[in-house]
Design a protein around this motif. Structure first.
Motif, PDB file in Angstrom:
ATOM      1  N   SER A 265       0.816  -1.219   0.000  1.00 10.09           N
ATOM      2  CA  SER A 265       0.000   0.000   0.000  1.00 10.09           C
ATOM      3  C   SER A 265       0.846   1.265   0.000  1.00 10.09           C
ATOM      4  O   SER A 265       1.923   1.309   0.590  1.00 10.09           O
ATOM      5  N   ASP A 266       0.302   2.302  -0.627  1.00 11.69           N
ATOM      6  CA  ASP A 266       0.957   3.612  -0.637  1.00 11.69           C
ATOM      7  C   ASP A 266       0.882   4.288   0.724  1.00 11.69           C
ATOM      8  O   ASP A 266       1.748   5.066   1.086  1.00 11.69           O
ATOM      9  N   LYS A 267      -0.200   4.020   1.458  1.00 10.69           N
ATOM     10  CA  LYS A 267      -0.422   4.655   2.762  1.00 10.69           C
ATOM     11  C   LYS A 267      -0.800   3.588   3.779  1.00 10.69           C
ATOM     12  O   LYS A 267      -1.755   2.837   3.578  1.00 10.69           O
TER      13      LYS A 267
ATOM     14  N   ILE B   8       6.557  -3.285   6.550  1.00  7.86           N
ATOM     15  CA  ILE B   8       6.802  -2.798   5.192  1.00  7.86           C
ATOM     16  C   ILE B   8       5.528  -2.099   4.750  1.00  7.86           C
ATOM     17  O   ILE B   8       4.446  -2.676   4.791  1.00  7.86           O
ATOM     18  N   THR B   9       5.654  -0.852   4.328  1.00  5.50           N
ATOM     19  CA  THR B   9       4.493  -0.039   3.982  1.00  5.50           C
ATOM     20  C   THR B   9       4.907   1.080   3.038  1.00  5.50           C
ATOM     21  O   THR B   9       6.056   1.159   2.608  1.00  5.50           O
ATOM     22  N   GLY B  10       3.957   1.956   2.767  1.00  6.17           N
ATOM     23  CA  GLY B  10       4.244   3.213   2.088  1.00  6.17           C
ATOM     24  C   GLY B  10       4.360   4.288   3.153  1.00  6.17           C
ATOM     25  O   GLY B  10       4.960   4.060   4.208  1.00  6.17           O
TER      26      GLY B  10
ATOM     27  N   PHE C 152      10.162   1.206   3.611  1.00  6.64           N
ATOM     28  CA  PHE C 152       9.318   1.728   2.534  1.00  6.64           C
ATOM     29  C   PHE C 152       9.335   0.741   1.374  1.00  6.64           C
ATOM     30  O   PHE C 152      10.391   0.443   0.821  1.00  6.64           O
ATOM     31  N   GLY C 153       8.148   0.224   1.006  1.00  8.16           N
ATOM     32  CA  GLY C 153       8.065  -0.756  -0.072  1.00  8.16           C
ATOM     33  C   GLY C 153       6.891  -0.531  -1.002  1.00  8.16           C
ATOM     34  O   GLY C 153       6.535  -1.421  -1.775  1.00  8.16           O
ATOM     35  N   ALA C 154       6.269   0.648  -0.960  1.00  9.69           N
ATOM     36  CA  ALA C 154       5.096   0.932  -1.785  1.00  9.69           C
ATOM     37  C   ALA C 154       5.401   0.692  -3.258  1.00  9.69           C
ATOM     38  O   ALA C 154       6.465   1.053  -3.752  1.00  9.69           O
ATOM     39  N   GLY C 155       4.426   0.066  -3.918  1.00 12.99           N
ATOM     40  CA  GLY C 155       4.540  -0.162  -5.355  1.00 12.99           C
ATOM     41  C   GLY C 155       5.116  -1.513  -5.733  1.00 12.99           C
ATOM     42  O   GLY C 155       4.936  -1.973  -6.853  1.00 12.99           O
ATOM     43  N   TYR C 156       5.816  -2.156  -4.829  1.00 12.00           N
ATOM     44  CA  TYR C 156       6.358  -3.490  -5.080  1.00 12.00           C
ATOM     45  C   TYR C 156       5.355  -4.544  -4.609  1.00 12.00           C
ATOM     46  O   TYR C 156       4.492  -4.259  -3.790  1.00 12.00           O
ATOM     47  N   SER C 157       5.538  -5.776  -5.071  1.00 12.89           N
ATOM     48  CA  SER C 157       4.738  -6.871  -4.526  1.00 12.89           C
ATOM     49  C   SER C 157       5.252  -7.192  -3.124  1.00 12.89           C
ATOM     50  O   SER C 157       6.403  -6.897  -2.792  1.00 12.89           O
ATOM     51  N   VAL C 158       4.403  -7.810  -2.335  1.00 17.22           N
ATOM     52  CA  VAL C 158       4.798  -8.223  -0.984  1.00 17.22           C
ATOM     53  C   VAL C 158       6.012  -9.144  -1.073  1.00 17.22           C
ATOM     54  O   VAL C 158       6.994  -8.973  -0.351  1.00 17.22           O
TER      55      VAL C 158
ATOM     56  N   LEU D 159      14.810   2.545   4.743  1.00 17.99           N
ATOM     57  CA  LEU D 159      14.240   2.683   6.087  1.00 17.99           C
ATOM     58  C   LEU D 159      13.337   3.908   6.152  1.00 17.99           C
ATOM     59  O   LEU D 159      13.644   4.939   5.553  1.00 17.99           O
ATOM     60  N   ILE D 160      12.252   3.787   6.878  1.00 21.93           N
ATOM     61  CA  ILE D 160      11.406   4.944   7.162  1.00 21.93           C
ATOM     62  C   ILE D 160      11.884   5.481   8.502  1.00 21.93           C
ATOM     63  O   ILE D 160      11.610   4.909   9.548  1.00 21.93           O
ATOM     64  N   ARG D 161      12.648   6.556   8.447  1.00 19.48           N
ATOM     65  CA  ARG D 161      13.280   7.109   9.646  1.00 19.48           C
ATOM     66  C   ARG D 161      12.377   8.082  10.398  1.00 19.48           C
ATOM     67  O   ARG D 161      12.592   8.361  11.569  1.00 19.48           O
ATOM     68  N   ASN D 162      11.384   8.641   9.702  1.00 18.86           N
ATOM     69  CA  ASN D 162      10.423   9.533  10.343  1.00 18.86           C
ATOM     70  C   ASN D 162       9.143   9.538   9.517  1.00 18.86           C
ATOM     71  O   ASN D 162       9.118   9.048   8.397  1.00 18.86           O
ATOM     72  N   CYS D 163       8.101  10.093  10.064  1.00 19.50           N
ATOM     73  CA  CYS D 163       6.808  10.065   9.362  1.00 19.50           C
ATOM     74  C   CYS D 163       6.752  11.033   8.183  1.00 19.50           C
ATOM     75  O   CYS D 163       5.811  10.986   7.401  1.00 19.50           O
ATOM     76  N   ASN D 164       7.764  11.874   8.028  1.00 22.94           N
ATOM     77  CA  ASN D 164       7.814  12.799   6.895  1.00 22.94           C
ATOM     78  C   ASN D 164       8.467  12.188   5.671  1.00 22.94           C
ATOM     79  O   ASN D 164       8.478  12.783   4.610  1.00 22.94           O
ATOM     80  N   GLY D 165       9.069  11.006   5.835  1.00 21.11           N
ATOM     81  CA  GLY D 165       9.697  10.330   4.713  1.00 21.11           C
ATOM     82  C   GLY D 165      11.086  10.816   4.364  1.00 21.11           C
ATOM     83  O   GLY D 165      11.643  10.440   3.339  1.00 21.11           O
ATOM     84  N   THR D 166      11.678  11.643   5.223  1.00 20.24           N
ATOM     85  CA  THR D 166      13.036  12.110   4.954  1.00 20.24           C
ATOM     86  C   THR D 166      14.036  11.156   5.624  1.00 20.24           C
ATOM     87  O   THR D 166      13.650  10.255   6.362  1.00 20.24           O
TER      88      THR D 166
END
Length: 122
Positions: free
Chosen positions: A17-19, A66-68, A87-93, A107-114
């Motif tokens: 999922s993207d979100k 694993i998410t968007g 972060f894995g949005a757009g790929y298959s599981v 890695l998703i280091r913060n909720c802002n995606g930076t």
């Protein structure tokens, strides 16, 4: 080891999922045998809240998600409990699980995606 994946379907061929909070399904994947526990988000617009989705991940003792994109509430709950976010949005599981094993997912280091760390989450 269990890994949670926010997905648009119920199997390994589904797209991540993207979100996080709008995923149709939360898949709990046992990495030892690739068995899947499926948690349906009945109404993604009004379904499980960020907190409830995060609590499900903790309930199944998942080491990673694993998410968007992920919102602050869920991010903080998972980061505080030491759950790694990828972060894995757009790929298959299935592809994201392979990329995670190869340490090739971002890695998703913060909720802002930076890439900067925020607060006490590392």
């Amino acid at each position: 080891m269990n890994i949670a994946v926010a997905a648009e379907g119920e199997n390994l061929n589904s797209i991540v999922s993207d979100k996080f909070e709008k995923c149709l399904y939360l898949l709990i994947v046992n990495m030892n045998d690739l068995s899947i526990k499926t948690i349906k988000n009945e109404k993604p617009c009004k379904g499980l809240s960020q907190k409830n989705l995060a609590d499900e991940i903790l309930k199944y003792d998942c080491e990673a998600l694993i998410t968007g994109d992920i919102q602050l509430t869920a991010f903080d709950i998972l980061a505080d409990e030491g759950v790694t976010r990828f972060f894995g949005a757009g790929y298959s599981v299935e592809k994201t699980l392979e990329l995670m094993d190869k340490r090739s997912l971002k890695l998703i280091r913060n909720c802002n995606g930076t890439d900067s760390c925020s607060g006490n989450h590392h």
